[in-house]
Design an enzyme around this catalytic site. Structure first.
Site, PDB file in Angstrom:
ATOM      1  N   THR A  95      -7.215  14.075  42.013  1.00 58.15           N
ATOM      2  CA  THR A  95      -8.181  13.311  41.229  1.00 58.15           C
ATOM      3  C   THR A  95      -9.488  13.285  42.005  1.00 58.15           C
ATOM      4  O   THR A  95      -9.594  12.642  43.057  1.00 58.15           O
ATOM      5  CB  THR A  95      -7.690  11.878  40.971  1.00 58.15           C
ATOM      6  OG1 THR A  95      -6.461  11.934  40.234  1.00 58.15           O
ATOM      7  CG2 THR A  95      -8.723  11.097  40.169  1.00 58.15           C
ATOM      8  N   LYS A 170      -8.966  12.132  33.287  1.00 58.99           N
ATOM      9  CA  LYS A 170      -8.274  11.334  34.300  1.00 58.99           C
ATOM     10  C   LYS A 170      -9.071  10.081  34.643  1.00 58.99           C
ATOM     11  O   LYS A 170      -8.499   9.007  34.874  1.00 58.99           O
ATOM     12  CB  LYS A 170      -8.034  12.169  35.561  1.00 58.99           C
ATOM     13  CG  LYS A 170      -7.298  11.415  36.681  1.00 58.99           C
ATOM     14  CD  LYS A 170      -5.912  10.945  36.245  1.00 58.99           C
ATOM     15  CE  LYS A 170      -5.231  10.121  37.345  1.00 58.99           C
ATOM     16  NZ  LYS A 170      -4.821  10.936  38.499  1.00 58.99           N
ATOM     17  N   LYS A 238     -10.806   4.836  45.499  1.00 56.40           N
ATOM     18  CA  LYS A 238     -11.575   6.089  45.515  1.00 56.40           C
ATOM     19  C   LYS A 238     -11.802   6.599  44.097  1.00 56.40           C
ATOM     20  O   LYS A 238     -12.916   6.999  43.740  1.00 56.40           O
ATOM     21  CB  LYS A 238     -10.821   7.126  46.351  1.00 56.40           C
ATOM     22  CG  LYS A 238     -11.464   8.500  46.445  1.00 56.40           C
ATOM     23  CD  LYS A 238     -10.920   9.482  45.415  1.00 56.40           C
ATOM     24  CE  LYS A 238      -9.446   9.772  45.631  1.00 56.40           C
ATOM     25  NZ  LYS A 238      -8.932  10.764  44.637  1.00 56.40           N
TER      26      LYS A 238
END
Length: 300
Positions: A95, A170, A238
């Site tokens: 990701t 995502k 993150k």
């Protein structure tokens, strides 16, 4: 023709994904930044441990990678370039930002290789069971070449558009997850304050309209007061920073992102950054403890 696949990044998610490629008869080689981890998995599965990413790439038609951050993706891509053959498809299940995906694709194209950004959702359980949801961006021709590999790891493989589209999908998922973990933590802290039996509550609400994958699989952490890393706070933090940057390009600041990032900042400061994201319950539970301490409610 059945593609020969290699796997780079044997962390909590990567190990399960690599094992599923092995079960499907596709895995030929693995590599990990820690050589002992690669050697262990290679011995377990009876495949080669690549000396480095270039060595692994030289053996494969499809290379799957699952690493932690944007810099890691570009570092691994650069490291595999000398061994890549034209026509190889590199599938990145990490990701990262859509910009990083496009840069990785540009670097690989110079060697005649294709790139798919294919981040996944489904947790360590989905990785283990081959039931991940895989969100793909990149050329359709590359997807068709890599489809047997993706199908071995996931139950839903969806093409969303050009390079970067998988990462945008995502990011959407990660914003949804932030909202769900906030709601579940607040609801469970409320239930605890009300003196409800949390084990019965989890069993019952897990079958109700408010249930979700996250509630069923992570609310038991709250019951046990133990938060082993399925998805670490630091990693979701993150991801949400990436989501924040993407939203900012539209001139928007999203409240769920901002609130969750603030909560994660506090959890990291308290030493919980490597626990599962369900540890956010700690902060919600503290609200009720503070309310009782100031006379806003009575302890049960």
């Amino acid at each position: 023709m059945t593609p020969a696949a290699g796997f780079i990044g044997l962390g909590a998610m990567g190990r399960g994904m690599a094992r599923n490629l092995h079960r499907a008869g596709l895995l030929t080689s693995v590599w990990n930044r820690t050589p002992s981890v690669a050697a262990e998995v290679a011995t377990e599965l009876g495949v080669a441990a690549g000396r480095d990413p270039a060595d692994l790439a030289s053996r494969c038609d499809v290379v799957v990678m699952c690493v932690s951050a944007d810099a890691d993706v570009l570092e691994v891509v650069d490291a595999m370039l000398p061994g890549l053959r034209a026509g190889t498809v590199v599938v990145d299940c990490s990701t990262v930002s859509a910009d990083t995906a496009r840069e990785a694709a540009r670097r690989l194209a110079a060697r005649g290789a294709d790139f798919l950004d294919a981040p996944v959702s489904g947790g360590v359980e989905g990785a283990r069971d081959g039931k991940l949801a895989i969100m793909v961006g990149g050329p359709e021709s590359a997807l068709e070449h890599a489809r047997p590999v993706l199908a071995a790891m996931g139950r839903a493989v969806t093409h969303f558009g050009p390079t970067g589209a998988g990462q945008a999908a995502k990011a959407t998922n990660q914003i949804m997850c932030a909202g769900v973990i906030q709601a579940v933590a607040e609801a469970m802290a409320f239930a605890k304050a009300e003196g409800l039996p949390l084990d019965k509550l989890i069993d019952t609400l897990g079958q109700g309209a408010g249930s979700s994958w996250y509630f069923v699989h992570r609310a038991p952490n709250i019951l046990r007061d133990s938060y082993p890393p399925g998805f670490r706070v630091r990693l979701h933090e993150k991801d949400l920073r990436i989501c924040r940057e993407m939203a900012a390009r539209h001139g928007v600041q999203l409240p769920v992102i901002e609130m969750t990032l603030e909560h994660y900042r506090r959890l990291v400061e308290q030493g919980h950054g490597d626990e599962d994201i369900s540890t956010i319950f700690r902060l919600k539970d503290e609200l009720f403890a503070a309310g009782r301490a100031t006379g806003g409610g009575k302890a049960r």
